[in-house]
Design a protein around this motif. Structure first.
Motif, PDB file in Angstrom:
ATOM      1  N   SER A 202      66.388  55.411   6.591  1.00  0.00           N
ATOM      2  CA  SER A 202      65.585  54.398   7.271  1.00  0.00           C
ATOM      3  C   SER A 202      65.629  54.653   8.769  1.00  0.00           C
ATOM      4  N   ASP A 204      64.171  52.123  10.643  1.00  0.00           N
ATOM      5  CA  ASP A 204      63.879  50.772  11.119  1.00  0.00           C
ATOM      6  C   ASP A 204      64.960  50.300  12.087  1.00  0.00           C
ATOM      7  N   LYS A 207      68.557  49.174  11.180  1.00  0.00           N
ATOM      8  CA  LYS A 207      68.861  49.661   9.829  1.00  0.00           C
ATOM      9  C   LYS A 207      68.837  51.184   9.769  1.00  0.00           C
ATOM     10  N   GLU A 208      68.966  51.832  10.914  1.00  0.00           N
ATOM     11  CA  GLU A 208      68.882  53.285  10.948  1.00  0.00           C
ATOM     12  C   GLU A 208      70.039  53.898  10.164  1.00  0.00           C
ATOM     13  N   HIS A 209      69.716  54.705   9.177  1.00  0.00           N
ATOM     14  CA  HIS A 209      70.767  55.359   8.405  1.00  0.00           C
ATOM     15  C   HIS A 209      70.161  56.441   7.529  1.00  0.00           C
TER      16      HIS A 209
END
Length: 324
Positions: A202, A204, A207-209
């Motif tokens: 992601s 976003d 929520k970056e991951h």
């Protein structure tokens, strides 16, 4: 060299019977239409796609291993294991890492910019409000000025809310989205090159991951039984995002979560390593990750472009394998 799907389905000792050959032909054609990929003519990616959809890491690894055997997934698990060694800051600088001595220092750029903007804006509005006639010029400046105190209070009581606000504010930085894409694409690519299956990602805000679930590694982590080899591999993947930013920008912004993940892996390893060894592991992982990214710079850029368009994991893998 890619092997076409029909050749994989054809038996090694085909029957001389015309009837059997005739019956097998429609099956081959039907599988060709369903399984063939426009990005990989003649190669069936259906098994890989299904494994990714099921979030089955073992199945993803198995599918990629098979695709590697037939010559399509050439970059999957292509990086041989290299054990850590003593690494100096000079080596990081020589490789192109900017401000290598400050890589492990958490960045406060976004936090400081947000708080400065809040305080500066409310202060300016308070001065303007002081020009209002009568009692309005007395009460309104106090009300406006209290906004800064409310923000600080929220940060103390519920840091998550303040962090979300800072994350939203960070999008005003012109390099923010590009940083996220570069950072997460580095995790994705290095994991792929070292043989760790990717099941999702992601970009976003907040929520970056990149989802790097591996059932076997999870068991080792939970049981605190990570050996040196697996720790080295996880360290390189963890530091890949930091390395990608360090190669491009003067200051690294997104290293806090990566350093936390690395420390978690270190705490779950056996035998335990001391502080000096931990520092060296971090430097070596950044160096090794940056070396992989520089060697595969074109692939990294292609993956960044795909992830920025919110491509699926399968499409991202295609981007990696099709990049020159």
């Amino acid at each position: 060299m890619a092997i076409s799907l029909p050749s994989l389905l054809t038996p090694q000792n085909p029957s001389p019977s015309p009837l059997k050959s005739h019956r097998r032909s429609p099956v081959i054609n039907r599988k060709w239409r369903i399984g063939a990929s426009s990005a990989a003519p003649g190669v069936d990616l259906g098994t890989l796609e299904a494994a990714i959809a099921k979030k089955d890491s073992d199945a993803v690894k198995g599918a990629l291993d098979q695709l590697g055997e037939i010559g399509w997934a050439k970059k999957w698990s292509s990086q041989p294991y290299v054990s850590r060694r003593m690494t100096t800051l000079r080596e990081l600088t020589s490789l192109g890492i900017k401000n290598a001595e400050n890589l492990a220092i958490p960045s406060v750029r976004n936090d400081a910019a947000f708080l400065f903007t809040v305080v500066g804006t409310t202060g300016f509005l308070g001065v303007l409000a002081g020009q209002l006639p009568g009692d309005w010029g007395f009460f309104v400046p106090y009300l406006v000025g209290s906004i800064s105190l409310v923000v600080l209070a929220v940060g103390s009581v519920s840091p998550g809310l303040l962090q979300a606000a800072i994350g939203g504010f960070s999008t005003f930085f012109p390099d923010y989205q590009e940083r996220i894409a570069r950072h997460e694409a580095a995790h994705f690519l290095v994991a792929y090159l070292t043989g760790l299956p990717i099941l999702g990602y992601s970009l976003d805000i907040g929520k970056e991951h990149v989802n790097l679930i591996d059932d076997r590694l999870q068991k080792l982590i939970y049981s605190g039984q990570l050996d040196a080899k697996e720790l080295d591999r996880l360290a390189v993947v963890s530091m890949a995002g930091l390395a990608a930013e360090g190669l491009k920008y003067d200051k690294v912004v997104g290293q806090s979560a990566d350093l936390f993940s690395l420390q978690r892996f270190i705490n779950r390893s056996k035998p335990p390593i001391g502080k000096e060894q931990q520092q060296n592991l971090t430097r070596w992982a950044v160096l090794f990750g940056a070396s992989l990214l520089k060697t595969n710079a074109t692939t990294h850029e292609a993956l960044m472009a795909a992830m920025s368009k919110k491509a699926s994991v399968l499409e991202c893998i295609k981007a990696i394998e099709s990049a020159s």
